[in-house]
Design a protein around this motif. Structure first.
Motif, PDB file in Angstrom:
ATOM      1  N   ILE A  14       0.891  -1.150   0.000  1.00  0.00           N
ATOM      2  CA  ILE A  14       0.000   0.000   0.000  1.00  0.00           C
ATOM      3  C   ILE A  14       0.932   1.204   0.000  1.00  0.00           C
ATOM      4  O   ILE A  14       1.710   1.389   0.944  1.00  0.00           O
ATOM      5  CB  ILE A  14      -0.920   0.028   1.228  1.00  0.00           C
ATOM      6  N   LEU A  15       0.908   2.000  -1.048  1.00  0.00           N
ATOM      7  CA  LEU A  15       1.813   3.139  -1.162  1.00  0.00           C
ATOM      8  C   LEU A  15       1.291   4.361  -0.423  1.00  0.00           C
ATOM      9  O   LEU A  15       2.069   5.122   0.147  1.00  0.00           O
ATOM     10  CB  LEU A  15       2.063   3.465  -2.633  1.00  0.00           C
ATOM     11  N   SER A  16      -0.019   4.550  -0.461  1.00  0.00           N
ATOM     12  CA  SER A  16      -0.625   5.668   0.260  1.00  0.00           C
ATOM     13  C   SER A  16      -2.114   5.406   0.403  1.00  0.00           C
ATOM     14  O   SER A  16      -2.698   4.624  -0.341  1.00  0.00           O
ATOM     15  CB  SER A  16      -0.389   6.998  -0.474  1.00  0.00           C
ATOM     16  N   ALA A  17      -2.700   6.094   1.383  1.00  0.00           N
ATOM     17  CA  ALA A  17      -4.151   6.034   1.582  1.00  0.00           C
ATOM     18  C   ALA A  17      -4.582   7.366   2.170  1.00  0.00           C
ATOM     19  O   ALA A  17      -4.012   7.823   3.167  1.00  0.00           O
ATOM     20  CB  ALA A  17      -4.524   4.881   2.507  1.00  0.00           C
ATOM     21  N   THR A  18      -5.554   7.986   1.526  1.00  0.00           N
ATOM     22  CA  THR A  18      -6.063   9.273   2.001  1.00  0.00           C
ATOM     23  C   THR A  18      -7.580   9.266   2.013  1.00  0.00           C
ATOM     24  O   THR A  18      -8.221   8.512   1.284  1.00  0.00           O
ATOM     25  CB  THR A  18      -5.574  10.446   1.122  1.00  0.00           C
ATOM     26  N   VAL A  19      -8.121  10.146   2.847  1.00  0.00           N
ATOM     27  CA  VAL A  19      -9.561  10.345   2.945  1.00  0.00           C
ATOM     28  C   VAL A  19      -9.815  11.834   2.743  1.00  0.00           C
ATOM     29  O   VAL A  19      -9.098  12.674   3.294  1.00  0.00           O
ATOM     30  CB  VAL A  19     -10.087   9.879   4.323  1.00  0.00           C
TER      31      VAL A  19
END
Length: 186
Positions: A80-85
């Motif tokens: 998982i390289l990035s996760a944003t909301v």
């Protein structure tokens, strides 16, 4: 469907390897082969449900799943390289470290979501963005039978480049090579 962000650094089949397989000893067909190789790779990826050489994909979601599990439409997934909301005002916030756990070795790959640690999206559509790296690694790490499937698909499209005689159907040998890798949903 995932949105491709970055293709592979190198194709699992080089032009030189394709030319050797097809017994082409001139450069007049190089542009054609340069088009056929990535097209064949993408076709093998679509038919098998597996990403061959490492690539980056963006996955957009409206909400976190009630089950706490996201089944990814690509496999294998190495990171998982990035996760944003995104909240209602359009401000992006990173998902806290450890809130998402990847089980990328399986097909489909899964992301387990710790519902107590992830912020809720305020944006109605596509409020969650997860970027992943999918694939077997570098081009040299792609399983040999999947590379052979690409090789045979290139040969098939090279021979039937005029579009006649079943050019859009993969040969039985290609289907047999990818059969063990196909992602099947029950």
């Amino acid at each position: 469907m995932p949105e491709p962000l970055a293709g592979p650094a190198a194709e699992p089949l080089t032009r030189a390897e394709a030319k050797a397989f097809l017994r082409i000893d001139h450069d007049a067909e190089d542009a054609l082969l340069d088009a056929l190789i990535p097209a064949a790779r993408r076709l093998i990826e679509a038919a098998s449900g597996r990403i061959l050489a490492d690539q980056e994909f963006a996955l957009h979601r409206d909400a976190w799943p009630a089950s706490g599990v996201i089944a990814l439409p690509v496999a294998p997934v190495s990171a998982i390289l990035s996760a944003t909301v995104t909240d209602a005002s359009g401000t992006e916030a990173a998902v806290p470290d450890g809130a998402l756990t990847l089980r990328g070795e399986r097909a489909p790959a899964l992301i387990h979501v710790d519902g107590t640690r992830v912020p809720r999206p305020g944006k109605r559509h596509d409020g969650i963005l997860i970027t992943v790296r999918a694939g077997y690694g570098a081009a040299a790490d792609v399983p040999a039978d999947l590379v052979q499937a690409v090789r045979l698909a290139v040969a098939h499209f090279y021979e039937l480049r005029d579009g006649a005689g079943g050019a859009t159907e993969l040969p039985a040998a290609v289907m047999a090579l990818i059969a063990p890798y196909r992602v099947v949903r029950l």
